[in-house]
Write an enzyme that holds these catalytic residues in place. Structure first.
Site, short mmCIF file in Angstrom:
data_model
loop_
_atom_site.label_atom_id
_atom_site.label_comp_id
_atom_site.label_asym_id
_atom_site.label_seq_id
_atom_site.Cartn_x
_atom_site.Cartn_y
_atom_site.Cartn_z
N CYS A 2 6.87 -19.62 -5.12
CA CYS A 2 6.69 -20.86 -4.36
C CYS A 2 8.03 -21.19 -3.69
O CYS A 2 9.02 -20.52 -3.92
CB CYS A 2 6.35 -22.01 -5.29
SG CYS A 2 4.95 -21.69 -6.35
N ARG A 27 7.01 -18.02 1.37
CA ARG A 27 7.01 -17.84 -0.09
C ARG A 27 5.68 -18.27 -0.71
O ARG A 27 5.44 -18.06 -1.90
CB ARG A 27 8.14 -18.64 -0.72
CG ARG A 27 9.54 -18.26 -0.28
CD ARG A 27 10.58 -19.15 -0.90
NE ARG A 27 10.56 -19.01 -2.34
CZ ARG A 27 11.23 -18.05 -3.01
NH1 ARG A 27 11.94 -17.17 -2.33
NH2 ARG A 27 11.16 -17.96 -4.31
N TRP A 74 2.56 -21.05 -4.19
CA TRP A 74 1.83 -19.80 -4.35
C TRP A 74 1.25 -19.88 -5.75
O TRP A 74 1.97 -19.73 -6.74
CB TRP A 74 2.76 -18.59 -4.21
CG TRP A 74 2.01 -17.30 -4.30
CD1 TRP A 74 1.89 -16.48 -5.38
CD2 TRP A 74 1.24 -16.68 -3.27
NE1 TRP A 74 1.11 -15.41 -5.10
CE2 TRP A 74 0.69 -15.49 -3.81
CE3 TRP A 74 0.96 -16.98 -1.95
CZ2 TRP A 74 -0.12 -14.63 -3.08
CZ3 TRP A 74 0.16 -16.13 -1.22
CH2 TRP A 74 -0.38 -14.97 -1.77
N ASN A 100 9.16 -23.75 -9.19
CA ASN A 100 8.80 -22.39 -8.81
C ASN A 100 9.00 -21.53 -10.04
O ASN A 100 10.08 -21.46 -10.58
CB ASN A 100 9.69 -21.89 -7.67
CG ASN A 100 9.48 -20.40 -7.41
OD1 ASN A 100 8.39 -19.87 -7.68
ND2 ASN A 100 10.49 -19.73 -6.91
N GLY A 101 7.92 -20.90 -10.51
CA GLY A 101 8.04 -20.03 -11.70
C GLY A 101 6.81 -20.13 -12.57
O GLY A 101 5.77 -20.63 -12.15
N GLU A 487 -2.76 7.29 -0.59
CA GLU A 487 -2.06 6.03 -0.26
C GLU A 487 -0.86 6.31 0.63
O GLU A 487 -0.61 5.59 1.60
CB GLU A 487 -1.64 5.33 -1.55
CG GLU A 487 -0.76 4.10 -1.38
CD GLU A 487 -1.38 2.98 -0.55
OE1 GLU A 487 -2.59 3.04 -0.29
OE2 GLU A 487 -0.65 2.07 -0.15
N LYS A 491 -0.29 4.72 4.41
CA LYS A 491 0.93 4.01 4.82
C LYS A 491 1.47 4.59 6.12
O LYS A 491 1.79 3.87 7.05
CB LYS A 491 2.00 4.12 3.72
CG LYS A 491 1.73 3.31 2.48
CD LYS A 491 2.00 1.85 2.66
CE LYS A 491 0.86 0.91 2.81
NZ LYS A 491 -0.37 0.97 2.16
N GLU A 494 -0.93 3.79 9.16
CA GLU A 494 -1.13 2.40 9.63
C GLU A 494 0.14 1.78 10.20
O GLU A 494 0.04 0.81 10.93
CB GLU A 494 -1.71 1.53 8.51
CG GLU A 494 -0.84 1.30 7.32
CD GLU A 494 -1.51 0.35 6.33
OE1 GLU A 494 -2.31 -0.50 6.73
OE2 GLU A 494 -1.21 0.48 5.14
N HIS A 510 -9.34 25.01 0.82
CA HIS A 510 -10.75 24.93 1.24
C HIS A 510 -10.87 24.36 2.65
O HIS A 510 -11.85 23.68 2.97
CB HIS A 510 -11.54 24.07 0.24
CG HIS A 510 -11.57 24.64 -1.12
ND1 HIS A 510 -12.38 25.70 -1.50
CD2 HIS A 510 -10.79 24.36 -2.21
CE1 HIS A 510 -12.15 26.00 -2.75
NE2 HIS A 510 -11.20 25.21 -3.21
N LYS A 609 -3.89 -8.68 8.01
CA LYS A 609 -3.51 -8.64 6.60
C LYS A 609 -4.74 -8.75 5.71
O LYS A 609 -4.80 -8.15 4.66
CB LYS A 609 -2.52 -9.76 6.27
CG LYS A 609 -1.98 -9.73 4.86
CD LYS A 609 -1.34 -8.40 4.51
CE LYS A 609 -1.00 -8.27 3.06
NZ LYS A 609 -0.60 -6.89 2.67
#
Ligand code: AGP
Length: 614
Positions: A2, A27, A74, A100-101, A487, A491, A494, A510, A609
């Site tokens: 946050c 944040r 957040w 924050n935490g 993956e 990356k 994209e 193959h 996103k």
């Protein structure tokens, strides 16, 4: 994570706090709020972003004040809404706090305070903290600074707080442990921020509060700082800021993606926090604890997701089948939702999603529920649609992931899957206590091993230079690292727009081997665990066709190091944990290639996103 902001001085606190919150929205932006004092305490808070708060505040509270604190959230405890938004007020209406935490032992403290007659309006751990401070202040009859110091000595977890007492509105008390806090020093004013962006326009003199320190900030310079542990007075050094605003929002990194790649050790520490109890040899996951029998008696687990989350699910398949011996199928959510899947009673569906808003994943889990499945969500956004749709779930605590290319979400998703599989495997008696504790101990070392993997950044950048002009690239992996090959290819695709494919290493002969020539680099995950000799022979097959090899190897490897064109080392770990390390060089490789090609790393073309439409 946050964002918190505070101000005390002779300027208008509202403007400074609101502008500070705007700068900290990266944040977190689930909800926001502000508390001001000018002969009375004025608090305004709302679900949603700071602009919504501005509109609400202008209609509802006086904006004239010289002391104020603010928060952009957040969510980690309690879903985003007006009640759970910060600031939070203590029972007697005097103390107001932003935080924050995560307070790990908030439930215990909350029960103790309820027994003492306290009541709670929100689901947050922060409201527990502000009432604990009030309780200490009243029972010990001490000033706010001392009450904060005594209260925090009872707290387990991470915090950066700003709190003031309307009965004594000439000071703001701050404290931190495990979450960042910066204090701006003005001529006759003090500023507070989760980073320095809220007060960069006013002062470049900053104190970064150290771990376990409290500060009592006053506008007439009688500011004092103490150690929480023993109340000793300290004199933190005042630094002068050189960084510019844009650099600071990205933590000094050039892009959010790079910042988030480097945040992975902390993201995993935060995801393990309060859950991996190494000294007790237990895993605490309420979503599993409350449904353990469903998992131990499950005939099948289906994992659904999209993109990177689907790749995390594939790693989960290997983890669950190895550690808890439950048959697992992994499905693209977009395919699952339209193929009339067979779901039997006792089946479990795990939905993985960073945003918690991906339309295909949401639709697929609704279908699974209609067919009688128990749906378990793994999300990074508290209160998101997928979390609401889930029967139960567990959050990753990666913090906001701003870069469109998912990085820390992937590694924290795998971390949660690992915790789940270990807990279930132990409950089923599949793994012994010894093996369980060995896995726990090794999982606990992963954050520092990721730090080690990140340290090869410069070497990876040099390799990026060598292959950045390729038009195609092949990624190969086996076993636990086959999904990491997929993956890594995603990356690269994209963010650099270079075509790349991930394949099981053995599949290369193959068909894909026809692609190999001197212009086709192949990234091979050749860690010591997982069919090493076979991967070495795959490498030789590629080289005999003039293919260029970039190998991801385990520190100390000798054979592949000799034959690969380039190699990147990762620290040794147990085979099932290697995906958390092998993915790091692949993230950095794609990042550096994209930067060298001048691509928009954080917002690649055609992408969003969160894909909230089909
Ligand atoms: C990953 O780098 C991509 N941005 C994308 O594939 C993403 O993983 C996918 O859209 C799923 O998103 P979610 O995790 O928020 O559901």
């Amino acid at each position: 994570m946050c964002g918190i902001v505070g101000y005390i001085g002779d300027k208008n606190a509202y403007e400074i706090v609101i502008n500070g919150l705007r700068r900290l929205e990266y944040r977190g932006y689930d909800s926001s709020g502000i508390a001001l004092y000018n002969s009375e305490l004025n608090v305004c808070k709302t679900k949603g972003k700071v602009e919504k708060l501005v509109k609400k505040a202008k209609k509802n509270i006086s904006l004239e004040a010289n002391i104020g604190i603010g928060h952009t959230r957040w969510a980690t405890h309690g879903e985003p809404n007006n009640v759970n938004a910060h600031p939070l007020i203590s029972n007697n209406g005097s103390l107001v706090i932003v935080h924050n935490g995560i307070i790990e032992n908030y439930a215990t403290i909350k029960n103790e305070l309820i027994d003492k007659g306290y009541n709670f309006k929100s689901e947050t751990d922060t409201e527990v903290l502000v009432n604990l401070i009030e309780y200490v202040q009243e029972t010990e009859n001490v000033k706010l600074g001392k009450a904060v110091q005594l209260a925090l000595s009872q707290v387990v977890g991470a915090y950066a707080i700003a709190v003031f007492d309307k009965k004594k509105p000439d000071e703001i008390v701050v404290a931190r442990l495990g979450s960042p806090l910066a204090i701006g020093i003005g001529e006759s004013e003090m500023f507070i921020g989760s980073d320095v962006t809220p007060f960069l326009d006013f002062t470049r003199k900053v104190i970064y509060l150290d771990e376990g320190q409290v500060g009592v900030l006053r506008n007439h310079k009688e500011t004092k700082f103490y150690e929480i542990s023993n109340d000793s007075i300290i004199s933190p050094n005042i630094e002068t800021l050189e960084l510019e605003l844009s650099e600071i929002e990205k933590g000094g990194f050039d892009h959010f993606m790079l910042k988030e790649i480097h945040e992975q050790p902390k993201a995993i520490i935060d995801t393990l926090r309060g859950r991996l109890k190494l000294n007790k040899g237990i895993i605490k996951l309420s979503g599993i604890d409350n449904n353990l029998n469903k998992f131990t008696s499950a005939n099948k687990i289906t994992i659904i997701g999209c993109g990177t989350s689907w790749h995390a699910g594939l790693v989960g398949e290997y983890i669950f089948e190895k550690i808890s011996r439950i048959p697992v199928e992994v499905e693209y959510a977009s395919e699952f939702r339209y193929r009339d899947p067979i779901i039997n009673p006792n089946d479990i569906v795990i939905a993985i999603s960073q945003s918690g808003e991906t339309a295909d994943t949401l639709a697929a889990m609704k279908l699974a529920k209609e067919k009688g499945a128990f749906v378990f969500g793994i999300c990074n956004v508290v209160g998101s649609s997928i979390t609401r749709e889930s029967n139960s779930g567990t959050y990753t605590h990666a913090g906001p992931e701003i870069g469109v290319a998912s990085t820390k979400a992937f590694t924290t998703q795998i971390t949660v899957l690992y915790l789940m599989a270990l807990k279930i495997g132990k409950a089923k008696g599949i793994i012994s206590n010894n093996v369980f504790n060995k896995y726990l101990a090794e999982l606990n070392l992963i954050p520092e091993k990721i730090e080690k993997s990140l340290s090869f950044n410069n070497k990876i950048e040099e390799i990026a230079d060598q292959i950045k002009d390729s038009t195609n690239c092949l990624y190969l992996g086996r076993g636990f690292n086959f999904p990491v090959a997929l993956e890594g290819a995603l990356k690269l695709k994209e963010i650099s727009y270079i075509h790349a494919e991930g394949y099981p290493a053995a599949e290369m002969k193959h068909g894909p081997i026809a692609l190999i020539d001197e212009n086709m680099p192949t990234v091979v995950i050749a860690t010591a665990k997982g069919h090493y000799e076979k991967v070495v022979s795959n490498i030789r097959e590629i080289q005999s066709r003039k293919g260029k090899i970039i190998a991801i190897i385990t520190e100390g490897d000798k054979d592949v190091k000799e034959i690969a064109d380039y190699y990147i080392e990762i620290p040794e770990t147990i085979e099932s944990l290697t995906p958390l390390l092998t993915t790091i060089p692949l993230q950095l490789l794609s990042y550096h290639i994209a930067v060298k090609l001048g691509k928009n790393v954080d917002q690649p073309r055609n992408l969003a996103k969160s894909v909230t439409v089909e």
